[in-house]
Every structure is written in C-alpha cells, then in structure tokens.
Scaffold this active site. Structure first.
Site, PDB file in Angstrom:
ATOM      1  N   HIS A   1       0.891  -1.228   0.141  1.00 42.30           N
ATOM      2  CA  HIS A   1      -0.138  -0.113   0.145  1.00 42.30           C
ATOM      3  C   HIS A   1       0.977   1.255   0.020  1.00 42.30           C
ATOM      4  O   HIS A   1       2.113   1.262   0.219  1.00 42.30           O
ATOM      5  CB  HIS A   1      -0.880  -0.052   1.308  1.00 42.30           C
ATOM      6  CG  HIS A   1      -2.040  -0.743   1.266  1.00 42.30           C
ATOM      7  ND1 HIS A   1      -1.790  -2.189   1.597  1.00 42.30           N
ATOM      8  CD2 HIS A   1      -3.386  -0.736   1.135  1.00 42.30           C
ATOM      9  CE1 HIS A   1      -2.981  -2.835   1.582  1.00 42.30           C
ATOM     10  NE2 HIS A   1      -4.147  -1.926   1.133  1.00 42.30           N
TER      11      HIS A   1
ATOM     12  N   LYS B   1      -0.008   4.727   4.651  1.00 42.99           N
ATOM     13  CA  LYS B   1      -0.936   3.717   5.186  1.00 42.99           C
ATOM     14  C   LYS B   1      -0.575   3.631   6.616  1.00 42.99           C
ATOM     15  O   LYS B   1       0.362   3.007   6.850  1.00 42.99           O
ATOM     16  CB  LYS B   1      -1.294   2.363   4.416  1.00 42.99           C
ATOM     17  CG  LYS B   1      -2.221   1.704   4.904  1.00 42.99           C
ATOM     18  CD  LYS B   1      -2.762   0.620   4.048  1.00 42.99           C
ATOM     19  CE  LYS B   1      -3.718  -0.248   4.909  1.00 42.99           C
ATOM     20  NZ  LYS B   1      -4.877   0.056   5.263  1.00 42.99           N
TER      21      LYS B   1
END
Ligand SMILES: NC(=O)C1=CN([C@@H]2O[C@H](COP(=O)(O)OP(=O)(O)OC[C@H]3O[C@@H](n4cnc5c(N)ncnc54)[C@H](OP(=O)(O)O)[C@@H]3O)[C@@H](O)[C@H]2O)C=CC1
Ligand SMILES: O=C(O)C1=N[C@H](C(=O)O)C[C@H](O)C1
Length: 327
Positions: free
Chosen positions: A213, A217
């Site tokens: 990600h 994140k």
C-alpha cells in the site's frame, strides 16, 4: 433518485401543497419536495426527492475525497459538513474539479458535539460515511451511535470486536467493511464459503501473505486480516511475525511490483500464497488495485443499500459488504 409524484393541473400553489401534505402524512419515508412551475403548460410539477443526505467524514483525506466525488456524480445530496482531524488547519473543503461541489465545513473532534444536533435536525435523511484513521474508528462509531446516525464505516483498524458490539448494542443502522470493492468482496465471500464447505482444504499448508500500500498507510491491510482468517479456518498455518510481508517502500513497489508512479500514493496489491507441507503444491490468490475508485463506488452502493433498509424499517441493522453484494 428524484421522481415526479404527480402533475397538478390546478392551482399552482394550493393543490400541490395539498398533495404534498397528504403524501407526507401517509408516507413512512423521509421526503423533500420542490415545485416546478411550467409556464407554458400552466402546470405545477411536484417533484419528490427521496435520497439520503450523505455526510462524508475524513476530508480532506484521499478516500473521503474520492467518495465525495462519486456521491456528487451519482446525484446524491451532500451534507456540507465533514468530521476531520484535530490538527487540520483548514476550515473549509471543496473539490475543485466538480463545479457543483458545495463548500464543506470541517469539524474537529473538539467542535463536533456542539454542531451535530443542528446538523441532524437540518438533514433528517443523514447517512455518514467514515474514511478517517484507524485510531479514530471506535470513537467515531461511538459518536454516530450516540446521535443515532446511520453510518458506512470504511475505515480499517481499531478494535473491530468493540466496533461490532457497540453498533449492535446501540441499534444503529450501519454497514461495516474493511473493503468496499465489490469484486474483492466477492472473492472474500467465496473464500468464506470455501471455509464453511471445506474446513480442512489447506490443512498444514503454509500461508504467506504480501500486501503493498501507499507509504503513509497507518495500519496493516484490514482486508488481508479478514481473508487470512478464512485460510486459517481451512487449516492453513499463519504466523503474523514471519508470514506477512508489508511493502510500504515506493522503491520496492516500483521495482518489484511495477506499480506505475502515479499510483504510488494509492494502490492495494495483495497476494495470498499457500504451499503444501512437502512443497509440491502451491496455490495463490491475488487482488491488485490501482487508485481508489472501486472502493468509492462500493461505498455509495452501501449508502443506497442502507438507505433502503432504513426506509423499510428493517429489524436487522448491522450489515457488511457481503450483504450489499448479495442484494
Ligand atoms: N473499506 C475500504 O474499502 C477502504 C478502506 N480504506 C481505509 O480508509 C481509511 C482512510 O484511508 P485514506 O483516505 O487513504 O487515508 P488519508 O490519510 O488520506 O485520510 C484520512 C483522513 O482522516 C483524517 N482524520 C484523522 N483523524 C480523524 C478524526 N478523528 N476524525 C476525522 N478525520 C480524521 C486525516 O487527517 P490527518 O491526515 O490530518 O491525520 C485524513 O485527512 C484507512 O483506514 C484505510 O485503510 C481505504 C481504502 C478502501
Ligand atoms: O488504506 C488503503 O488504501 C486500503 N485499505 C483497506 C484495507 O486496509 O484493507 C482496503 C484496501 O486495501 C485499500
């Protein structure tokens, strides 16, 4: 979702108002009205709007901005307020690329209790969407529950068990899911069903999970956490310390996963690899997403789903995205 209830061929104001009052008295739904006077036909059209009013919380964050865009594109009403972080320096937010986007007042945790009663009064068809921060999940949910605001919780992390229990106890309408992408939810549903039907399918297999990600994140993939549980139910071995690889380095993402530069700030690549004890069998499942539109589309579907449940006064109040997908 606006629809024309009736054409009144009579007096511009009186008859339409009569229709309106009678409809309101007999309707169990929240409706608003507007009247259009067609000069040429000397007709008043009574148009009833029967849509939820969506409060998108977490602005100016990435997911909430994407959801706001889809809410506006689909013609739903936007509540011009959004819960934001205490550290947020701005007072207002507006999506520049959409002309009809209203100015949205940002409300910090320290301000929101004093404002919310008025908002609930002014927006009786309110549904909140939450894309905030894993640290805010439980307190935001408690806020919606306290004021009986139906909510779609897309934010991951926090104490998930407490989230479910407090929502059930408060009897608040809600859709809660760590992934609103319907194609991914379909995969989740399938794995869930596999676990129910074949509880020993991957007995003693090793599960290795890789999730990548954007660098900022805040938590481990909530989707991966749920999917891992299905494989564990099928007998796979998984140790979070050794079998989970989280990739957050843009360099690795570009070189190894070939993520295009423009998606380094928003992507979600997941691979679940199962290997048999003697290494002779390997089975992999993968879902790779660039951008965030898939979740925003699913989120707005969840809002409409919840709105229908509220209108029908369903006794079941807590749903997940599998329920939305099934419907
Ligand atoms: N269910 C799904 O399908 C998906 C879920 N997600 C989840 O959504 C969440 C948000 O993701 P994303 O938009 O990428 O993250 P962002 O960091 O871009 O946005 C989060 C926003 O919430 C703000 N915020 C922080 N604390 C609060 C608070 N107490 N109340 C209101 N707002 C607050 C942040 O402000 P600040 O930056 O100042 O802290 C930021 O503006 C994550 O948990 C993510 O995992 C993401 C994609 C899909
Ligand atoms: O933060 C994200 O971006 C995402 N979060 C969700 C998760 O943690 O599972 C869904 C998706 O992976 C994108």
């Amino acid at each position: 979702m606006n629809f024309v209830l009736s054409y009144s061929l009579y007096d511009k104001n009186k008859t339409s108002r009569k229709y309106w009052h009678s409809f309101r008295q007999h309707s169990h739904t929240y409706v608003t009205k507007y009247l259009q006077w067609n000069k040429k036909k000397r007709t008043t059209i009574l148009i009833l709007c029967c849509t939820p009013q969506v409060m998108v919380n977490g602005l100016p964050g990435k997911m909430s901005s994407e959801v706001l865009k889809v809410v506006l594109e689909r013609g739903l009403d936007v509540v011009p307020y959004s819960l934001t972080a205490e550290s947020q320096p701005d007072l207002l937010f507006r999506l520049q690329q959409i002309n009809h986007c209203p100015n949205i007042t940002l409300l910090k945790p320290s301000q929101r209790d004093s404002e919310i009663k008025k908002i609930v009064r002014d927006y009786p068809r309110l549904i909140a969407v939450d894309y905030t921060h894993p640290d805010a999940v439980n307190s935001n949910a408690l806020f919606y529950q306290t004021y009986q605001i139906p909510f779609v919780m897309g934010t991951t992390g926090g104490d998930r068990e407490q989230l479910i229990q407090s929502t059930l106890q408060s009897n608040t309408y809600a859709v809660i899911a760590p992934n609103m992408g319907k194609q991914i939810v379909a995969l989740q549903t399938m794995l869930d069903k596999m676990a129910q039907s074949f509880p020993h399918l991957f007995q003693n297999y090793r599960l290795q999970v890789t999730e990548s990600h954007q660098q900022n994140k805040a938590d481990t993939s909530g989707t991966a956490k749920e999917i891992i549980q299905s494989f564990i139910k099928m007998g796979a071995h998984f140790d979070v310390n050794t079998n989970l690889r989280m990739i957050r380095s843009p360099k690795e993402q570009q070189e190894e996963l070939k993520i295009p530069t423009e998606y380094l700030s928003g992507h979600a690549f997941h691979t679940y690899r199962l290997t048999s004890p003697d290494n002779s069998v390997e089975i992999a499942f993968q879902h790779n997403v660039l951008g965030r539109n898939i979740y925003a589309q699913g989120t707005v579907d969840a809002v409409v789903f919840l709105w229908n449940k509220i209108q029908h006064k369903e006794s079941k109040k807590l749903y997940n995205m599998m329920d939305v997908l099934m419907e």
